[in-house]
Design a protein around this motif. Structure first.
Motif, PDB file in Angstrom:
ATOM      1  N   TYR A  33      54.670  31.295 -61.000  1.00 54.87           N
ATOM      2  CA  TYR A  33      56.049  31.395 -60.148  1.00 54.87           C
ATOM      3  C   TYR A  33      56.587  29.930 -59.963  1.00 54.87           C
ATOM      4  O   TYR A  33      56.348  29.270 -58.824  1.00 54.87           O
ATOM      5  CB  TYR A  33      56.183  32.129 -58.844  1.00 54.87           C
ATOM      6  N   PRO A  34      57.155  29.274 -61.206  1.00 54.87           N
ATOM      7  CA  PRO A  34      57.318  27.671 -61.046  1.00 54.87           C
ATOM      8  C   PRO A  34      58.559  27.503 -59.919  1.00 54.87           C
ATOM      9  O   PRO A  34      59.374  28.551 -59.531  1.00 54.87           O
ATOM     10  CB  PRO A  34      57.931  27.546 -62.104  1.00 54.87           C
ATOM     11  N   PRO A  35      58.505  26.416 -59.112  1.00 58.22           N
ATOM     12  CA  PRO A  35      59.355  26.488 -57.944  1.00 58.22           C
ATOM     13  C   PRO A  35      60.860  26.414 -58.373  1.00 58.22           C
ATOM     14  O   PRO A  35      61.729  26.644 -57.715  1.00 58.22           O
ATOM     15  CB  PRO A  35      59.152  24.857 -57.619  1.00 58.22           C
ATOM     16  N   GLY A  53      60.959  22.719 -70.132  1.00 56.58           N
ATOM     17  CA  GLY A  53      60.885  23.403 -68.902  1.00 56.58           C
ATOM     18  C   GLY A  53      60.008  22.869 -67.870  1.00 56.58           C
ATOM     19  O   GLY A  53      59.814  23.235 -66.546  1.00 56.58           O
ATOM     20  N   LEU A  54      58.931  22.061 -68.339  1.00 55.65           N
ATOM     21  CA  LEU A  54      57.901  21.453 -67.512  1.00 55.65           C
ATOM     22  C   LEU A  54      58.622  20.801 -66.134  1.00 55.65           C
ATOM     23  O   LEU A  54      58.068  21.100 -65.153  1.00 55.65           O
ATOM     24  CB  LEU A  54      57.027  20.559 -68.214  1.00 55.65           C
ATOM     25  N   VAL A  55      59.679  20.145 -66.557  1.00 52.88           N
ATOM     26  CA  VAL A  55      60.388  19.337 -65.403  1.00 52.88           C
ATOM     27  C   VAL A  55      60.438  20.311 -64.121  1.00 52.88           C
ATOM     28  O   VAL A  55      60.503  19.984 -62.783  1.00 52.88           O
ATOM     29  CB  VAL A  55      61.583  18.928 -65.620  1.00 52.88           C
ATOM     30  N   GLY A  56      60.584  21.692 -64.403  1.00 51.25           N
ATOM     31  CA  GLY A  56      60.986  22.698 -63.160  1.00 51.25           C
ATOM     32  C   GLY A  56      59.705  22.878 -62.336  1.00 51.25           C
ATOM     33  O   GLY A  56      59.910  23.501 -61.362  1.00 51.25           O
ATOM     34  N   TRP A  57      58.721  22.252 -62.746  1.00 53.37           N
ATOM     35  CA  TRP A  57      57.261  22.645 -61.893  1.00 53.37           C
ATOM     36  C   TRP A  57      57.151  21.496 -60.766  1.00 53.37           C
ATOM     37  O   TRP A  57      56.278  21.626 -60.150  1.00 53.37           O
ATOM     38  CB  TRP A  57      56.046  22.596 -62.758  1.00 53.37           C
TER      39      TRP A  57
END
Lengths: 416, 416, 416, 416
Positions: free
Chosen positions: B187-189, B255-259
């Protein structure tokens, strides 16, 4: 040509096409792909795929299955996604199975028609339907194609949808065969040329010297040297002013030219807009007309402005027609197919299919004026251009054709 | 904005999305279309579609059917082609049914999970499968999405294919529910932000002042004012020379940045190529990062040439790693998910999911050098950039990651 | 909107335009650029640039120089390439200097015209020509623009080319001024709206709900609610069948609508092809007609087929016209400008400029049939649509217009 | 191939080019255009244009004028717009006159160089400058081309601008000739192939079987069969991990391959991104490398993941370099041109132009480590790939090159 980011390794043909020039050879030439055909007829290029032959494509597996009937060499291609499992996912059914229709069985001639119809039945019921309702089906033609009678507009279907809703598949074996044996189909003359080109392998188009922009005097010069004029504007514009002798094949129905124009004469074009050039030239080439000499530039207006001879074709509305038919000298020439005509026509109208008009001119009544009709006005305008070329000038085209007549609630006759 | 040739009258949402900003409001603003949602949650815009509500679209009929489970408000949309008959042709199944997978049931929290899993089962088995094997299915997500666990790469399927091959649908009702209740999901932030934006209706992106091309001194100035650097180059390029403090989220996995990146700070970009700008900016905006201040121009080389401080991250190969592990001071930090790790890892490696790394830094062994690994090197590079920001510098990234390790036939440990 | 790869920092306006809606405000809104105007009139947005103000743009330097005359606030922008040296390289001369022509001086009204003409002379001879023959000149308008009389088709020139070949610059100061004071110009009504929108700053177009595809009954409904029909097909197609009350502004001359259509009524469109929608809608919006309600779909043929009332306008050829003029009941209505008419017309023709036709209908002879002519047939068709709306139906349009008449070698009258 | 809306009737060549494959023959083949050359050398295709020969093109007139010097057969083409008057408007000056520079005169060999320089002077001063300051000039090359020394970035100029600001034209006749005779030029080996192809007429490219997407094992297989690897990624990415034996020619400087790669071996590619394929393949073909066998798919990562041997090249920063130079075992190898080196270099650096490196390997000091430098790092990386192929492995590349060194304010030596 762009360098491809996808590697094309195979070109699979479902059957020998009759209605357009297949690009397999050109595509293979540019990509190095291998071409695969069914075993009939004998193609001059490519390889014959075997029944049940399998091709791995990444995680997919493609399998050829012979589905004769439309021709003896028809092949369908079934795809399985091995990552998901063994149930077939997708089938390319060519001209064997369409959305709401099945393939024609008349290309072998009358003597083969029953046999081919039987084989089509077996192919569908013993080869395709058993694949399972879940299989996505991508057929070779869509709505409006001459390769079927009533193909639906929808482009994708599944085996289950066809099993449940395709009207031809609801028939018993015997009725299916009778239906296919007796079904009426048009056979435009250009089909013969397509057969030939597709078996021999047509030369690539678009790489020779391109067609020239012609000013009115150059255009006139081409005409005097034997070029035929194809006017691709919509019928109303054609009616208001066109060049004598030109054929009106509106851009929306360019295939009309295949019914009357010979392949051995160069063509020159009138375009609705210069931007249409690529579309028009490409689509004419697809049915074998690649001897395009040029197009009038910048538009027909340059012809008008040059004061070169301009001919008109009267356009009338449905109410105009109704009134004229009260006078004895007018008669409706309905150029739709027999089937369309039977479904409803103007009383006392004469039905000659536009594709046969050139050869049946002597059936036209003498001393009568002709109101030419089709469903919307496009085929009628093509028919008018044939009549005008034959010197028959007391004619007009009906804007909106039978559709307008019906929507005006004028009387419809259904007797044949 | 081009003037559309197709009239968009409706925007149908299948559910409240969590993984990207939905463009319904922007699309409706440009087209005048009506937006329809399910009945949960309460959206600030659009209308609630009723269960079984029908919409005519030319010859098609679209029907909404409530399919709760993934969320309480999930709706599927079933299309019938009335010209062919009454059998449903197509279903948009949202996050209820995917290719080879089904929707997550954990978004209601642990206490709701069993109930939602039961509802999902009923929706699939009592609402979707009865539509018939013949129905084409277009789900809302494809392979790689965080909204499923094992969605296949194939984008289209049918009810029949899923009924036969979807592994989750082969389970009994009880096993299905147990499986869904116990399934592990990340559940990414940024999901929290997507929920908020999609319920409120995000403002259109792309119409404000666009981001600026920044030269090295302007770029440095933005950093000193608090902007965060997102370096979207591939890991090897990042390793060879990057700006201190920057995050490495390669274009293939933006999408990695979303973590790890907060939403309240402006971002500035390093691009692999200026042509990538539109792609990068658009995809960051889709997950809510629309406060983009600018990008380094013409490329990172201008930074190097300006002699501004440049940091390196060592890249090693799998054989290098094997050798180093003979020495006691090296340990592997495996930043893949627990599931991936269990399926095979380097012996004695430490597994901390990259998305949790920032919060679990204290678990890292002191005095050891870290060889960071993921499957291919991309997530590992993002993890390395987090470690470097935390001052942990004795680290390296393994080119080709676990894939290289496995292909080199080095020993794999599967104990957990 | 794509994210730009080039940074737009400034929008420089040369003057308040009258012939189209300027997009400065929309461009600045999307890029954050600063807008610069001359000091007259007072714009509601942007900044005033000072005379001789310089702007560095990389290795280039752009300098504003005041060049009043066409308006009091005209500014030219001169670019120097500092890497090569100090000689000016390029000038954007707005409406001050064109290829083979200079700007109009009548926008200040008759009482200011002499003064503005004098100022234009000084601006050209004391500000622009002294820049040197080597300067490349990019003016604001090209051939065919109403902002000049005889602007050449070529789009680029140099100071030296204009000094040597621009016919107006060959005149003495006194003759230049007399020429400009007495020159005849058209002033279409929409210029007033453009002035207003360009000073106030027009709202962006294209971001509101787009126009709708209308079927014939919806289209008819819009007409009954007061929408005006703009038929953008070519005149022959319009002649063969159009909707009563519609204006014929062919795509090649969309600006015609600005001469007769009010701004306070919604417009609905007939298109030659659905692909033309974006071009037509965009160009109508550029002259302020952004209240576009929809367009007939898929084409006028759907109207014909619906049997809705269709009106015709007779199209005749030049030889037809010659013959008709032997009969007393026909007269030529020449809708070209006075200048064009004086250069050659059909004997006894009546000259009313198409832009004034609506207000001068009472000058038309009663009991006579009108053969309407322009140069090619496009403006004549627009004029015909105005006549038809006024209930004057015994009219026809001449295919190819005066050009055809001249090329047919029919007699030309040059007396006025 | 799209059917053209513009008619191309002529292809005019200004001279036999040396730096890329001319597409005249391909263009003529697709359009039917006639090709015109100067009278030297003897081309195998096209016609010889005569001095002063005129060609009407609508309202324009194009005139050939012989302007020998760069080669004996150089031709300029001067365009007049007859609608405006007789002053020449535009000149295509080929390699005779550039923006801020003039053509090379060394292609005839040392013995012809003085004569060709004299002829160039006469061509410019007696043929081109007399056309008048007003003439717009479009030269054949822009900034960065090897066909000049200091061509400006600006792409358009005028005779007047060059007369005033072109530094070479400010010289006296004698100084001009001395300057041209002594000017230093590089002559990359691929020029010889371009000469040959352009005189013979190269075969069209892009129509043969396209290159194949190769997976790592197929790629490896091609290498083992003799294909050379061109790695077109940026130097940092190359440094972090590349295939042994590969050449690094970054996409921004693809022409580098022409300095070292033979024409008789097939090439295979590493791309920064699959989207780059068309650009890379097209630009390699333009300098004669059209034997492209394939490219690694989807990217270098697949190589890493396959655990195939991966080599690294150390990248260091300018401060790193400064520190290393304190140690005796490091020396700078500066691979820029002699001119660049003289303008400023690191003290005690060894200068060998990258294009000659392969043949001058024996000049390298034994037992020393080499820090390879160019201006930014791209040519240095290409040089490093040559060194690595020669087995010289104790080398590194400096990020940002001399630009970084200078901007770090480290000492610069200008002695030669």
């Amino acid at each position: 040509v762009k360098f491809a980011k996808v590697q094309i390794r195979y070109v699979f043909e479902t059957h020998r096409n009759q209605d357009y020039v297949v690009g397999s050879l050109e595509l293979a030439g540019e990509t190095g792909a291998g071409i695969y055909h069914g075993s009939w007829p004998r193609f001059n290029y490519g390889k014959i795929v075997e029944d049940e032959q399998k091709f791995p494509i990444g995680a997919l597996e493609l399998k050829a299955i012979y589905t004769p009937g439309h021709t003896l060499g028809c092949v369908s291609y079934v795809v399985t996604d091995l990552e998901s499992g063994n149930a077939p996912v997708l089938a390319f059914t060519g001209d064997t199975l369409f959305v709401d229709d099945v393939g024609r069985t008349d290309f072998g001639g009358p003597e083969k028609r029953r046999e081919w119809s039987e084989r089509l039945y077996e192919s569908i019921f013993q080869k395709l339907l058993p694949l399972g309702d879940q299989v996505i089906v991508l057929p070779a033609h869509g709505g409006g194609s001459l390769c079927g009678s009533n193909i639906a507009d929808r482009e994708v279907t599944t085996i289950g949808l066809e099993r449940r809703m395709n009207p031809v598949l609801q028939l018993s074996r015997q009725k299916f065969i009778e239906f296919k044996v007796n079904e009426h189909h048009e056979y435009p003359p250009y089909f013969r040329m397509m057969e030939k080109l597709n078996v021999e392998g047509a030369r690539p188009f678009g790489h020779g010297p391109s067609l020239r922009a012609l000013n009115p005097s150059e255009f006139k010069n081409e005409i005097s040297q034997g070029a035929l004029v194809v006017d691709t504007r919509a019928p109303p514009a054609f009616g208001a002013g066109h060049i004598e002798g030109s054929y009106n094949a509106a851009m929306a129905m360019l295939g009309l030219v295949g019914w009357a124009l010979p392949y051995d004469k160069p063509l020159i074009l009138i375009l609705p807009h210069q931007k249409s050039l690529d579309y028009v030239a490409r689509n004419l080439a697809r049915i074998g007309y690649d001897n395009l000499r040029g197009y009038l530039t910048p538009s027909i207006v340059s012809w008008y402005k040059s004061a070169l001879p301009t001919q008109q074709l009267e356009m009338i509305t449905a109410p105009d027609l109704k009134e004229r038919l009260c006078h004895n000298d007018w008669i409706v020439l309905d150029v739709r197919s027999r089937d369309e005509w039977i479904r409803g026509h103007v009383k006392d109208s004469l039905n000659i299919y536009f594709g046969q008009l050139e050869k049946r001119l002597e059936e036209l009544p003498t001393g009568r004026r002709l109101a030419v009709m089709c469903e919307s006005g496009i085929r009628a305008s093509f028919a008018c251009s044939i009549l005008l070329r034959a010197g028959i000038r007391k004619i007009c085209n009906v804007l909106g054709g039978m559709a307008a007549w019906k929507n005006a609630k004028y009387p419809i006759d259904k007797t044949s």
